[in-house]
Design an enzyme around this catalytic site. Sequence first.
Site, PDB file in Angstrom:
ATOM      1  CG  HIS A  99      -1.740  -1.038   1.578  1.00 33.75           C
ATOM      2  ND1 HIS A  99      -1.304  -2.190   2.185  1.00 33.75           N
ATOM      3  CD2 HIS A  99      -3.073  -1.184   1.408  1.00 33.75           C
ATOM      4  CE1 HIS A  99      -2.344  -3.001   2.351  1.00 33.75           C
ATOM      5  NE2 HIS A  99      -3.424  -2.425   1.897  1.00 33.75           N
ATOM      6  CG  ASP A 102       1.835  -0.919   3.355  1.00 30.92           C
ATOM      7  OD1 ASP A 102       1.135  -0.564   4.312  1.00 30.92           O
ATOM      8  OD2 ASP A 102       1.450  -1.713   2.462  1.00 30.92           O
ATOM      9  CG  HIS A 269     -10.869 -11.073   2.819  1.00 35.46           C
ATOM     10  ND1 HIS A 269     -10.476 -10.093   1.943  1.00 35.46           N
ATOM     11  CD2 HIS A 269     -10.224 -10.809   3.977  1.00 35.46           C
ATOM     12  CE1 HIS A 269      -9.620  -9.278   2.538  1.00 35.46           C
ATOM     13  NE2 HIS A 269      -9.448  -9.695   3.769  1.00 35.46           N
ATOM     14  CG  ASP A 305      -8.993 -10.497   7.865  1.00 36.42           C
ATOM     15  OD1 ASP A 305      -8.662 -11.648   7.525  1.00 36.42           O
ATOM     16  OD2 ASP A 305      -8.824  -9.490   7.152  1.00 36.42           O
TER      17      ASP A 305
HETATM   18  C1  XUL Z   1      -7.525  -6.315   4.377  1.00 41.25           C
HETATM   19  C2  XUL Z   1      -6.730  -6.775   3.250  1.00 41.25           C
HETATM   20  C3  XUL Z   1      -5.878  -5.746   2.595  1.00 41.25           C
HETATM   21  C4  XUL Z   1      -5.840  -5.864   1.112  1.00 41.25           C
HETATM   22  C5  XUL Z   1      -5.108  -4.719   0.438  1.00 41.25           C
HETATM   23  O1  XUL Z   1      -8.272  -7.311   4.978  1.00 41.25           O
HETATM   24  O2  XUL Z   1      -6.754  -7.937   2.889  1.00 41.25           O
HETATM   25  O3  XUL Z   1      -4.606  -5.837   3.132  1.00 41.25           O
HETATM   26  O4  XUL Z   1      -5.254  -7.038   0.698  1.00 41.25           O
HETATM   27  O5  XUL Z   1      -5.577  -3.496   0.803  1.00 41.25           O
HETATM   28 CO    CO Z   2      -5.828  -8.940   1.338  1.00 36.09          CO
END
Ligand code: XUL
Ligand code: CO
Length: 443
Positions: A99, A102, A269, A305
């Site tokens: 990101h 980061d 997810h 998560d």
């Molecule tokens: C959040 C997630 C993020 C994405 C990128 O749950 O998975 O890290 O992969 O923004």
């Molecule tokens: Co992710």
Amino acid sequence: MAYFQNIDQIQYEGPKSKNPLAFKYYNPQAKVGEKTMEEHLRFAVAYWHTFTHDGTDPFGAGNMQRSWDRFQGIDLAKARVEAAFELFEKLQVPFFCFHDVDVAPEGSTLRETYQNLDTIVSMIKEYMKTSKTKLLWNTANMFSHPRFVHGAATSCNADVFAYAAAKVKKGLEIGKELGAENYVFWGGREGYETLLNTDMKLELDNLARFLHMAVDYAKEIGFDGQFLIEPKPKEPTKHQYDFDVATGLAFLQTYDLHHHFKFNIEANHATLAGHTFEHELRVARLHGMLGSVDANQGDLLLGWDTDEFPSDLYATTLAMYEILQNGGLGRGGLNFDAKVRRGSFEPDDLFYAHIAGMDSFAIGLLAAHRLIQDNVLEDLIAQRYASYSEGIGKEIVEGKANFHKLEAHAMQLTEIRNTSGRLERIKSLLNQYLLDVPNAVSG
Ligand code: XUL
Ligand code: CO
């Protein structure tokens, strides 16, 4: 300078090795079918979990021992780049992902943030000239900063929409500069807490407007990376708009965006959405929308998560089965969107974690490849649906049946016979293939 002084390049030593700093199954140059393991698996390190995350959780402060943490600000960002390329090389990973926040600290203005990004991106570019590690994808973090409290492209505040657009614009420029294979859109806070104060229609329309603008801008600057939507059902909002692949697909089709996007599917997810990892991969694959994978796993006893490194061999095998049936991941890869547990705070844990993940997917690849070679599931499935290859079944699939014909067929039936689904037999077979992997490797 070296940040992981005690660690040499990780080598493949085979299943019998007792060396914790060696691959037991991941042998990058070994061929599985037509491709090498490296080409099949296309592993990536996630910058945020490995170089930025400090172990903070809702109950405790950061506790990770990271020698780059003695620096601050832009110097810390530079030290992380050095540490990152050292780790990439020692792990022999072909890709990484990040990101914007980061890699470079946010400045006090957007302009200053851009300057910080420019400094670090040109440093990364320098490193990439001599490194074998390429950029799988980058993305914009549009969820951490308080300005994104109500979302980014779905915020009720148009200024936030504009700010988010500026971040993605810059992200696409960076992706082009560094030759990214993909660009990821994870919905961050694109969702809602309650319908009581939410204009859902406007928010969804705006999200689509935003994504169309991104598609247009990529075209304008000649960025050819694959666009990826990463579905997630909840966290940080109670309801995320990109709930799962099926929901994301309906959204993309409704707004005529489906030609421009594929999915980045994350195992944890999927389980948060009440699906298996392989379910999400299958749904995406059937629609030609399987783009990339965030390789991690959740804890089924916890409802959040957890982003663990993958070690569940059933999951990696069934995931690799979908990926092989897809003909591979194309420009995508297996990104370890995974973090070491808070108790695993020493720097070498970063290596053990990646080795565990890479070996787990290598085992999955080997098992899935053999399953497919032997047509194990295909034969079982063909047999199970045999009634559709002749008689009335054949007419149904060929579009030659209608309700009149089907009623007439049903009327003359004296008995309907079903056969067993044989699930337990299939699971034993799966075990046999998994347990056979060491033989596959040694011979
Ligand atoms: C959040 C997630 C993020 C994405 C990128 O749950 O998975 O890290 O992969 O923004
Ligand atoms: Co992710």
